[in-house]
Design a protein around this motif. Structure first.
Motif, PDB file in Angstrom:
ATOM      1  N   ALA A  18      11.043   2.759  10.382  1.00 33.73           N
ATOM      2  CA  ALA A  18      10.824   1.961  10.844  1.00 33.73           C
ATOM      3  C   ALA A  18       9.386   2.562  10.396  1.00 33.73           C
ATOM      4  CB  ALA A  18      10.203   2.271  12.036  1.00 33.73           C
ATOM      5  N   TYR A  29       7.831  18.499  -1.617  1.00 31.71           N
ATOM      6  CA  TYR A  29       6.563  18.111  -0.353  1.00 31.71           C
ATOM      7  C   TYR A  29       6.600  18.753   0.447  1.00 31.71           C
ATOM      8  CZ  TYR A  29       4.170  15.806   3.670  1.00 31.71           C
ATOM      9  OH  TYR A  29       2.507  15.898   4.794  1.00 31.71           O
ATOM     10  N   TYR A  70       1.061  -1.061   0.157  1.00 30.23           N
ATOM     11  CA  TYR A  70       0.013   0.069   0.090  1.00 30.23           C
ATOM     12  C   TYR A  70       0.503   1.000  -0.281  1.00 30.23           C
ATOM     13  CZ  TYR A  70       1.344   0.575   5.321  1.00 30.23           C
ATOM     14  OH  TYR A  70       1.146   0.661   6.326  1.00 30.23           O
ATOM     15  N   TYR A  71       1.512   0.963   0.688  1.00 31.35           N
ATOM     16  CA  TYR A  71       2.837   2.071   0.721  1.00 31.35           C
ATOM     17  C   TYR A  71       3.284   2.521  -0.615  1.00 31.35           C
ATOM     18  CZ  TYR A  71       6.727   5.567   2.656  1.00 31.35           C
ATOM     19  OH  TYR A  71       7.651   6.335   2.937  1.00 31.35           O
ATOM     20  N   ASP A 100       9.894   6.990  10.052  1.00 33.32           N
ATOM     21  CA  ASP A 100       9.176   6.394   9.096  1.00 33.32           C
ATOM     22  C   ASP A 100       9.626   6.177   8.091  1.00 33.32           C
ATOM     23  OD1 ASP A 100       7.693   9.555   7.356  1.00 33.32           O
ATOM     24  OD2 ASP A 100       8.730   7.909   5.929  1.00 33.32           O
ATOM     25  N   MET A 101       8.591   5.624   7.060  1.00 33.95           N
ATOM     26  CA  MET A 101       9.379   4.777   6.030  1.00 33.95           C
ATOM     27  C   MET A 101      10.234   5.003   5.204  1.00 33.95           C
ATOM     28  SD  MET A 101       7.036   1.557   5.369  1.00 33.95           S
ATOM     29  CE  MET A 101       5.396   1.960   5.722  1.00 33.95           C
ATOM     30  N   ILE A 161       0.531  12.671  12.409  1.00 34.78           N
ATOM     31  CA  ILE A 161      -0.088  13.883  11.914  1.00 34.78           C
ATOM     32  C   ILE A 161       0.162  13.842  10.604  1.00 34.78           C
ATOM     33  CG2 ILE A 161       0.480  16.822  10.646  1.00 34.78           C
ATOM     34  CD1 ILE A 161       1.803  17.166  13.874  1.00 34.78           C
ATOM     35  N   PHE A 162      -1.012  13.658   9.730  1.00 32.59           N
ATOM     36  CA  PHE A 162      -1.180  13.888   7.878  1.00 32.59           C
ATOM     37  C   PHE A 162      -0.654  12.299   7.558  1.00 32.59           C
ATOM     38  CE2 PHE A 162       0.113  18.326   7.774  1.00 32.59           C
ATOM     39  CZ  PHE A 162      -1.671  18.710   8.332  1.00 32.59           C
ATOM     40  N   LEU A 163      -1.233  11.103   8.367  1.00 28.83           N
ATOM     41  CA  LEU A 163      -0.867   9.406   8.219  1.00 28.83           C
ATOM     42  C   LEU A 163      -1.791   8.764   7.835  1.00 28.83           C
ATOM     43  CD1 LEU A 163       1.369   7.261   7.982  1.00 28.83           C
ATOM     44  CD2 LEU A 163       1.172   7.302  10.403  1.00 28.83           C
ATOM     45  N   ALA A 198       4.969   2.270  11.074  1.00 30.25           N
ATOM     46  CA  ALA A 198       3.929   2.902  12.274  1.00 30.25           C
ATOM     47  C   ALA A 198       3.291   1.079  12.935  1.00 30.25           C
ATOM     48  CB  ALA A 198       3.235   3.256  11.400  1.00 30.25           C
ATOM     49  N   GLU A 199       3.486   0.614  12.560  1.00 27.28           N
ATOM     50  CA  GLU A 199       2.908  -1.099  12.634  1.00 27.28           C
ATOM     51  C   GLU A 199       4.054  -1.815  13.758  1.00 27.28           C
ATOM     52  OE1 GLU A 199       3.310   0.330   9.383  1.00 27.28           O
ATOM     53  OE2 GLU A 199       2.064  -0.896   7.790  1.00 27.28           O
ATOM     54  N   GLY A 247       5.511   8.679  11.255  1.00 25.33           N
ATOM     55  CA  GLY A 247       5.182   9.485  10.205  1.00 25.33           C
ATOM     56  C   GLY A 247       5.847  11.158   9.507  1.00 25.33           C
ATOM     57  N   ARG A 252      -0.152  22.257  12.024  1.00 24.13           N
ATOM     58  CA  ARG A 252       1.014  21.620  12.760  1.00 24.13           C
ATOM     59  C   ARG A 252       0.342  21.504  14.683  1.00 24.13           C
ATOM     60  NH1 ARG A 252       4.080  21.233   8.097  1.00 24.13           N
ATOM     61  NH2 ARG A 252       3.791  19.240   6.590  1.00 24.13           N
TER      62      ARG A 252
END
Ligand SMILES: C[S@@+](CC[C@H](N)C(=O)[O-])C[C@H]1O[C@@H](n2cnc3c(N)ncnc32)[C@H](O)[C@@H]1O
Length: 356
Positions: free
Chosen positions: A243, A155, A134-135, A219-220, A261-263, A245-246, A196, A171
């Motif tokens: 890393a 970004y 999904y990422y 963050d991934m 935030i915004f994840l 989030a899961e 994230g 934020r």
């Protein structure tokens, strides 16, 4: 200095920092709108632009008025001593111009993807299997998805243009919720994770209030973390780690606060559940989780149409399911008690405490 004079100085200083920023990014969105009318569009794309909703869509005046309310709240937080006058750390005018140029140079690529509904460019032989499926998508149709240096460089400009220069102010609306639980405590002994964290904009805001607070940003995206590392190079007690989030790199019941935030609108429904369970695992009893993300359907009925239309122009595959997700009920399943929601312009702050 008399208190009225001090208040006037704060207000002038606040305006002097925020107004040029807003003008800069609103200027970009006006140019974007002009460009959108001149770019040739396929019939399919024209049809998509005519997507209809029966729900109310606020006009520009309405949106700007609500944005002004956000900035007034931001200023009120400063005046209440919750955080200092924000320093935006956007870089020099030359840096801003360079970023703006990269942004406009990249627009044809984004347009091509939007026209073709192409959101799978980042899934290839090199990336497949390195991160969850999904990422590996071109969220927002952006070049490089989350994976490249260029995406990380673009970004913040993209986000500020989308929010007309209010993204950092949005934020910061997480800070009063942390202030409430950090007040009177030794910041050096607290532990916080930004999940994230992207390019590190919120960690910078956090550090302006609590410079000695130990913060872990995960963050991934390696590219986004490299960008965050450069951006936060003058800050101490910041760790940045690749890393998921899961599976947060933290022991059970070790964290005083978590922020994201915004994840959540970018996570598939199943993954949202896994991440919330993971948050509950690492939070200390009484610890606080703060989520900042888009408004949901019904939060501001006058915005429901705008929320519905958003994923038609930006690749946001999980956004519609996000709009109706019952976060309070979901969090309760994992022992996270919903404390409150606070709307912040087109976003909101959701606050949860882990049951004692
Ligand atoms: C929309 S950006 C938000 C970044 C930042 N929090 C901000 O305030 O702008 C989403 C970020 O979450 C990261 N991300 C997405 N899914 C993730 C996951 N499952 N675990 C860790 N990071 C993730 C992305 O790499 C990206 O940097």
């Amino acid at each position: 200095m008399s208190s009225r004079l001090a208040q006037a100085v704060t207000r002038v200083a606040y305006g002097a920092r925020q107004l040029p920023r807003v003008a800069w990014y609103v200027g970009h969105s006006l140019v974007l709108r002009e460009l959108a009318d001149t770019v040739p569009q396929s019939e399919k794309s024209k049809a998509r632009r005519r997507v209809h909703t029966d729900a109310p869509v606020p006009d520009r005046k309405h949106i700007y008025a609500d944005m002004a309310k956000l900035f007034l709240q931001d200023l009120a937080n400063v005046e209440a001593g919750i955080y200092p006058l924000p320093a935006e750390h956007d870089g020099s005018l030359l840096t801003l111009i360079r970023r703006s140029r990269i942004f406009f140079d990249d627009l044809p690529n984004v347009h091509r993807r939007r026209e073709a509904r192409a959101h799978g460019e980042v899934l290839n032989e090199i990336t497949r299997g390195t991160r969850p499926r999904y990422y590996l998508q071109n969220f927002h149709y952006q070049s490089g998805g989350w994976l490249t240096e260029k995406s990380a460089e673009l970004y913040d400009t993209q986000v500020e243009i989308l929010f007309n220069g209010s993204a950092n102010a949005i934020r910061r609306q997480a800070l009063p919720q942390l202030h409430e639980v950090f007040a009177g405590r030794d910041q050096r002994k607290l532990k916080v994770i930004d999940i994230g964290c992207g390019t590190g904009r919120f960690i910078d805001a956090l550090k302006q209030v609590w410079p000695k607070l130990p913060v872990l940003g995960i963050d991934m995206s390696e590219a986004y973390l490299r960008h965050a590392k450069r951006y936060l190079r003058h800050r101490s007690r910041v760790n940045l780690s690749v890393a998921k989030a899961e599976s947060l790199p933290a022991a059970n019941e070790s964290q005083d606060a978590l922020i994201s935030i915004f994840l959540f609108h970018e996570l598939p429904p199943k993954v949202r559940r896994v991440v919330l369970r993971e948050c509950a695992r690492v939070l200390k009893p009484g610890g606080r989780l703060v989520l900042v993300d888009s408004l949901q359907r019904g939060d501001r009925p006058d915005y429901d149409g705008l929320l519905e239309l958003f994923p038609h122009s930006y690749h946001e595959p999980y956004y519609l399911s996000y709009l109706d997700e019952d976060f309070a009920a979901l969090a309760a399943k994992y022992g996270l008690v919903h404390v409150r929601d606070v709307n912040a312009f087109i976003s909101k702050v959701m606050v949860f405490d882990k049951r004692l």
